[in-house]
Write an enzyme that holds these catalytic residues in place. Structure first.
Site, PDB file in Angstrom:
ATOM      1  N   SER A   1      40.470  33.959  -7.318  1.00  0.00           N
ATOM      2  CA  SER A   1      41.104  33.550  -8.565  1.00  0.00           C
ATOM      3  C   SER A   1      40.246  32.502  -9.287  1.00  0.00           C
ATOM      4  O   SER A   1      39.053  32.717  -9.487  1.00  0.00           O
ATOM      5  CB  SER A   1      42.516  33.036  -8.281  1.00  0.00           C
ATOM      6  OG  SER A   1      43.245  32.866  -9.468  1.00  0.00           O
TER       7      SER A   1
ATOM      8  N   ASP B   1      45.610  44.300 -10.331  1.00  0.00           N
ATOM      9  CA  ASP B   1      45.684  42.887 -10.711  1.00  0.00           C
ATOM     10  C   ASP B   1      45.449  42.777 -12.209  1.00  0.00           C
ATOM     11  O   ASP B   1      44.399  43.185 -12.708  1.00  0.00           O
ATOM     12  CB  ASP B   1      44.618  42.095  -9.948  1.00  0.00           C
ATOM     13  CG  ASP B   1      44.473  40.666 -10.464  1.00  0.00           C
ATOM     14  OD1 ASP B   1      45.453  40.134 -11.026  1.00  0.00           O
ATOM     15  OD2 ASP B   1      43.385  40.089 -10.295  1.00  0.00           O
TER      16      ASP B   1
ATOM     17  N   HIS C   1      46.482  40.428  -7.007  1.00  0.00           N
ATOM     18  CA  HIS C   1      45.584  39.331  -7.360  1.00  0.00           C
ATOM     19  C   HIS C   1      44.918  38.660  -6.165  1.00  0.00           C
ATOM     20  O   HIS C   1      43.855  38.066  -6.312  1.00  0.00           O
ATOM     21  CB  HIS C   1      46.350  38.290  -8.179  1.00  0.00           C
ATOM     22  CG  HIS C   1      45.487  37.213  -8.749  1.00  0.00           C
ATOM     23  ND1 HIS C   1      44.383  37.481  -9.544  1.00  0.00           N
ATOM     24  CD2 HIS C   1      45.536  35.854  -8.626  1.00  0.00           C
ATOM     25  CE1 HIS C   1      43.809  36.345  -9.890  1.00  0.00           C
ATOM     26  NE2 HIS C   1      44.485  35.349  -9.347  1.00  0.00           N
TER      27      HIS C   1
END
Length: 464
Positions: free
Chosen positions: A180, A389, A442
């Site tokens: 991320s 994602d 994600h």
């Protein structure tokens, strides 16, 4: 001074040194509240001071490889956010423990073992970074704002000092990893290490490469890629997509306020995706509050996380956010803090993500760092994206990799587990491997087995 007083003074100094050593040294943890029995792996926790006067105390969890820690790779892993705790990666993504959500009826949450921990083949330092994240704290009020570049420097300093305290790992292959928002910072850390090695700073770090999962790279570009992604996934119509492209000219972040047609089309787009879970578009949103906590108006993930932390609106067990509530209960328990050797009074309430932390995003794009790292060192890199994602869509990741103009050595092809297609991969001449995980979200938590198989093959030098 008499001989007796000299001996007493010498003894006092020795005691002070031993006391200081006890503060600085890591603590081996054999039991954790909520886990039944002895931990089936080697866990240490501790702090390392960095920055001026070592006023910043960075907390970490260290788990030795369950395979061959003397030779297996050592990874320092950063969670995204910024300012999301390392416990997220350890308990929800790539670590050997997780929270049991079934049958919870109050009290201290239970921990159970996972089947696909990356620590099966590598030793991992899970670091609470930047200061103000998790259990990391400052001994005095900060005179500066934590930042991307500051985090890169402090992580390098942390790793150097950790290796001084743990010299048995100096010769192990070392990798920097994260997912991320860590995609912004990890390439900068790699550059810091490279420069330090080049200048002969000790200890020399045996850096072999880096790992990025669903990585942020350029926040505006990442966000702009959501529109074509939504179109590819059938979330918006062909007509709306073409109108958006034509009217907004590919810029969906900083829309000209006089471009009323674009603003209206963006409203139409919002209506189509406002009830989509960006973390994994296949699963339902948690109905914690109205309006939709994922709308841009409320800061998306951070708003939803704030609800969990505030106890104003609690998720139900079938909500994917429920385990975050359990983590908050667990990490704020006094017995847990005592077992983890958290310094008493160092922080107030533990938060999975400290969204209120003042933080300067001073790296606008990590692409230049990727370029520099390919020139400075012969590093391997794994960049993986899950195709469901929408927080950091894979097509944005493909676009910045393409902009590097690396030649392709192994073109786009499926990769398999048990003769089933798990995703697709492409390898580049600079030792960069790009991989997708089919049906994933994600973070690695949504496809733990597939993520582990990908990591295990890559870290051992085998093709996917």
């Amino acid at each position: 001074m008499s001989k007796a007083w000299k001996l007493k003074l010498l003894l006092l100094l020795q005691l002070l040194l031993l006391s200081q050593h006890d503060v600085d040294s890591a603590s081996v943890i054999s039991y954790l509240p909520g886990f039944e029995g002895l931990l089936p792996f080697h866990l240490e926790t501790g702090y390392i001071g960095v920055g001026e006067g070592e006023k910043v105390q960075l907390f970490y969890y260290f788990i030795k490889s369950e395979n061959n820690p003397e030779e297996d790779p050592l990874i320092i892993w950063l969670t995204g956010g910024p300012a999301c705790t390392a416990l997220s990666a350890l308990a929800f993504e790539i670590g050997p423990l997780t929270f049991k959500t079934e049958g919870y009826n109050g009290g201290l949450p239970s921990l159970v073992s996972t089947s696909y921990s990356w620590t099966k083949v590598a030793s991992i330092i899970f670091l609470d970074q930047p200061v103000g994240t998790g259990y990391s704290y400052s001994t005095t009020p900060l005179s500066y704002k934590p930042s991307d570049t500051g985090e890169a420097k402090q992580t390098y300093e942390f790793l150097q000092k950790w290796l001084v305290e743990n010299p048995q790992f100096v010769s192990n292959p070392i990798y920097v990893g994260g997912d991320s928002y860590a995609g912004i910072v990890v390439p900068a850390i790699v550059q810091q290490i490279s420069i330090g090695n080049e200048h002969g700073y000790k200890p020399q770090i045996n850096l072999k490469g880096y790992i990025l999962g669903n990585p942020s790279t350029d926040l505006d570009s990442d966000h702009n890629s959501k529109i074509p992604y939504a179109h590819r996934m059938g979330l918006i119509s062909d007509e709306l997509y073409e109108s958006l492209k034509r009217t907004c000219q590919g810029n969906y972040v900083k829309v000209d306020p006089t471009n009323t047609k674009c603003l209206k089309l963006m409203e139409d787009y919002g209506k189509c995706v406002s009830r989509i879970n960006e973390g994994l578009i296949l699963i339902a949103l948690c109905d914690l509050a109205s309006p939709n906590p994922y709308s841009g108006e409320h800061g998306g993930r951070s708003y939803l996380q704030t609800l969990v932390q505030s106890d104003l609106s609690l998720p139900t067990p079938d909500c994917y956010m429920y385990r975050y509530l359990l983590a908050s209960h667990w990490a704020n328990d006094e017995d847990v803090r005592r077992e983890l050797h958290v310094v008493k009074g160092s922080i107030g309430k533990w938060m999975r993500c400290n969204w209120d932390l003042p933080y300067e995003k001073d790296i606008k794009s990590s692409v230049p760092y990727h370029r520099n790292n390919s020139i400075i060192g012969d590093y391997r890199s794994l960049v993986y994206s899950s195709d469901h994602d929408m927080m950091v869509p894979y097509i944005g990741t493909e676009a910045w990799i393409k902009s590097l103009n690396y030649s392709i050595t192994d073109d786009w092809r499926p990769w398999f587990v048990n003769n089933q297609v798990i995703g697709y991969t492409r390898t580049y001449a600079n030792n960069m491997t790009f991989a997708t995980i089919k049906g994933g979200g994600h973070t690695a938590e949504y496809k733990p087995e597939e993520s582990f198989m990908m990591f295990q093959r890559w870290i051992s030098g085998r093709p996917l």
